[in-house]
Design an enzyme around this catalytic site. Structure first.
Site, PDB file in Angstrom:
ATOM      1  N   TYR A 437     -15.747  -7.957  46.817  1.00  0.00           N
ATOM      2  CA  TYR A 437     -15.998  -6.535  47.055  1.00  0.00           C
ATOM      3  C   TYR A 437     -16.465  -5.806  45.800  1.00  0.00           C
ATOM      4  O   TYR A 437     -16.438  -6.331  44.707  1.00  0.00           O
ATOM      5  CB  TYR A 437     -14.824  -5.837  47.718  1.00  0.00           C
ATOM      6  CG  TYR A 437     -13.451  -5.862  47.109  1.00  0.00           C
ATOM      7  CD1 TYR A 437     -13.207  -6.144  45.769  1.00  0.00           C
ATOM      8  CD2 TYR A 437     -12.358  -5.545  47.922  1.00  0.00           C
ATOM      9  CE1 TYR A 437     -11.933  -6.119  45.261  1.00  0.00           C
ATOM     10  CE2 TYR A 437     -11.072  -5.520  47.410  1.00  0.00           C
ATOM     11  CZ  TYR A 437     -10.864  -5.806  46.081  1.00  0.00           C
ATOM     12  OH  TYR A 437      -9.591  -5.776  45.584  1.00  0.00           O
ATOM     13  N   GLU A 438     -16.950  -4.590  46.023  1.00  0.00           N
ATOM     14  CA  GLU A 438     -17.594  -3.756  44.994  1.00  0.00           C
ATOM     15  C   GLU A 438     -18.808  -4.445  44.366  1.00  0.00           C
ATOM     16  O   GLU A 438     -19.059  -4.336  43.177  1.00  0.00           O
ATOM     17  CB  GLU A 438     -16.587  -3.346  43.903  1.00  0.00           C
ATOM     18  CG  GLU A 438     -15.408  -2.567  44.409  1.00  0.00           C
ATOM     19  CD  GLU A 438     -15.783  -1.398  45.302  1.00  0.00           C
ATOM     20  OE1 GLU A 438     -16.903  -0.872  45.164  1.00  0.00           O
ATOM     21  OE2 GLU A 438     -14.975  -1.022  46.152  1.00  0.00           O
ATOM     22  N   GLY A 439     -19.550  -5.151  45.202  1.00  0.00           N
ATOM     23  CA  GLY A 439     -20.705  -5.906  44.739  1.00  0.00           C
ATOM     24  C   GLY A 439     -20.270  -7.302  44.379  1.00  0.00           C
ATOM     25  O   GLY A 439     -19.495  -7.495  43.443  1.00  0.00           O
TER      26      GLY A 439
END
Length: 572
Positions: A437-439
């Site tokens: 997550y978050e890229g």
């Protein structure tokens, strides 16, 4: 298992890698005296060990529960969160004008690291709120700041980040949520929001009085792709002029996901405007939402990198305790055939040292990054650019470290590590989300080699490596790794195609991060003269750094190698 906050190493990292004393020499951060720094590190450690850590196992086994749009956390979570808010921990680095303490970001980093090591899933709640504060503080209107920031800064209200939709994951430009301007009535000047968002961390819960959703959506006639995205404030409860929560907004949690780990963190499917009355406020200007959201995402990426450190620390502590208490077999070659604790066996000792070296190395990178961000806040443009280059390294390598260390933690436990009751498996499961997550970490690596590497025509990264080389004359392993990185960076900026850079981006990012971590560990060892830190640093330099240098071939292998098989052959 008991949790002991790593206060000594945190204070060392704050002092040497973040340079907290130097920051405190500036008027803005003058309150960050050595006494206050130690008090903060020790104080958050006491809260984490006393109230958050005991809930970690319960959060995993019982987890968040959904019922008819309502999400509840297990018993004890509300009290633990209330203690966090009442003691003012959420406000450490918050804007002073809205109730924050205005202390360095590096100290807020320590707060989240400690809470996350105690209870990683639970710590996602304040982590997302911090990001919402950042976005509104940088991009919100004065009226929005006055209305929303005081309660977000205190932690009485929590914040969320709403990007992902069922058809739009990393490709944010594919989102379909809409925002239609309201021209008449009590909500004139605002927007009616409609759409579905998925993977929304703490999108619904029973711990805060209100939840402030930051939602990406499209206005009528907006350009396609990311150029047509706007950002909106959508509160769970409308906020009255006096700052108190009012009527319920038209937003609900449809369900929560059943996940591999972080069960104490509800991952929600959110529906906006089921009845056509979901009201949102525009942040900034139409079609500029991604810029505002990236402020929040950048904060989140730093704190996700911290999550790798957090879960690694917890796994290391548990593995160390198990290895101390588990007695099995005599030491190989010993005259005395009495069984010994497994910590005495060479391979177990190797695993524990690797766990510790990776954890402390990632922590050193974390606090160095935080210190550069603080210098950027003080107006140091070079530090700000360096921080931007460091963020993808921290997010990617920090979370990879979390996965490796938690895996080693299971291995130290042997067969018992595969049994849920020991708790080692929870850390392994919890860690696995962080590289996603978050890229994803692949996206972080792509960001480094396509955007950040180009800063000042490659000069920002080269200056970082030059600093490492200059200071590591007596640490040849780290200096050699930094030279390798510099050479590969030159190849990427002068000779490699875009596909070549992307094909080698992940190993290159790993090498960069390890070079900075090795540098900062060596600086810490020099500063403290501590035998343990020196030994851990030596282990990092002589066993981990050579592995990182070995990634150079992969970083420069080029794209032709990964496309040697065409798609049909790869799928055969």
């Amino acid at each position: 298992m008991d949790f002991t906050p790593p206060t000594t190493d945190q204070v060392l990292a704050l002092r040497v890698s973040a340079g907290i004393d130097e920051l405190a020499a500036h008027e803005r951060f003058e309150a960050a005296s050595p006494d206050l720094v130690e008090a903060i590190v020790e104080g958050i450690g006491a809260l984490a060990a006393g109230e958050w850590a005991p809930l970690n196992r319960l959060g995993d086994t019982e987890g968040a529960k959904w019922s008819d749009g309502t999400v509840t956390l297990p018993a004890g979570f509300a009290d633990a969160y209330r203690a966090f808010v009442e003691q003012g921990w959420n406000a450490i680095a918050g804007p002073v004008d809205h109730g924050g303490q205005g202390l360095p970001f590096a100290l807020a980093t320590c707060v989240l690291e400690t809470l996350g090591a105690a209870n990683m899933g639970f710590a996602l709640l304040p982590m997302l709120t911090v990001g919402a504060i950042e976005a509104l503080d940088h991009h919100g209107s004065e009226a929005q700041k006055a209305l929303y920031l005081p309660k977000l800064v205190s932690g009485e209200w929590s914040g969320t980040m709403n990007l992902t939709e069922p058809q739009a994951g990393s490709d944010v430009g594919a989102l379909r949520s809409t925002a239609v301007p309201i021209t008449e009535g009590p909500h004139a000047g605002k927007y009616r929001i409609a759409g579905t968002k998925i993977f929304i961390t703490f999108g619904e819960h029973d711990l805060a009085e209100n939840i402030i959703h930051l939602v990406l959506a499209r206005t009528p006639g907006a350009p396609t792709g990311t150029r047509g995205i706007s950002l909106f404030i959508v509160p769970k409860f409308h906020v009255n002029a006096d700052g108190t929560p009012g009527a319920r907004n038209d937003v609900r949690c449809v369900s929560i996901e059943h996940k591999l780990g972080i069960h104490a963190s509800p991952t929600c499917v959110m529906s906006y405007g089921d009845h056509g009355e979901c009201i949102g406020e525009l942040v900034g200007h139409e079609n500029e939402g991604l810029k505002a959201m990236f402020t929040m995402m950048n904060s989140a990426r730093i704190n996700v990198g911290s999550q790798g450190v957090q879960i690694a620390e917890r796994a290391y502590q548990q593995a160390r305790a198990y290895a101390r208490d588990r007695v099995q077999s005599a030491r190989a070659g010993a005259a005395d055939k009495t069984p010994v604790a497994i910590i005495e066996h060479p391979d177990v000792r190797r695993m524990l040292l690797r766990m510790r070296a990776l954890t402390e190395g990632a922590r050193a990178l974390l606090y160095y990054t935080a210190g550069q961000i603080d210098r950027g806040t003080l107006g140091d443009a070079a530090a700000q650019k360096r921080a931007e280059v460091l963020v993808p390294m921290l997010k990617a390598w920090g979370t990879d470290v979390g996965c490796e260390v938690t895996s080693l933690g299971v291995q130290v436990h042997g067969g018992m590590g595969f049994i849920e009751e020991t708790g080692a498996a929870q850390h392994y499961r919890d860690a696995r989300i962080a590289p996603i997550y978050e890229g994803t970490n692949g996206i972080q690596a792509a960001d480094l080699v396509t955007r950040k590497l180009g800063y000042d025509n490659g000069g920002v990264l080269q200056a970082l490596m030059a600093d490492i080389i200059a200071e590591m004359e007596d640490v040849p392993e780290v200096a050699a790794l930094a030279r390798d990185v510099a050479a590969i960076a030159t190849w990427m900026t002068t000779s490699a195609t875009l596909d070549d850079r992307l094909a080698g981006s992940v190993p290159f990012t790993t090498m960069c991060a390890a070079a900075v971590a090795g540098w900062q560990l060596a600086r810490q060892a020099r500063a403290t003269g501590d035998d343990a830190k020196t030994a851990v640093t030596m282990f990092f330099n002589r066993t981990i750094v050579p592995e990182m240098r070995g990634l150079g071939s992969a970083a420069m292998a080029g794209a032709a190698l990964v496309y040697q098989l065409d798609t049909d052959a790869l799928l055969a």
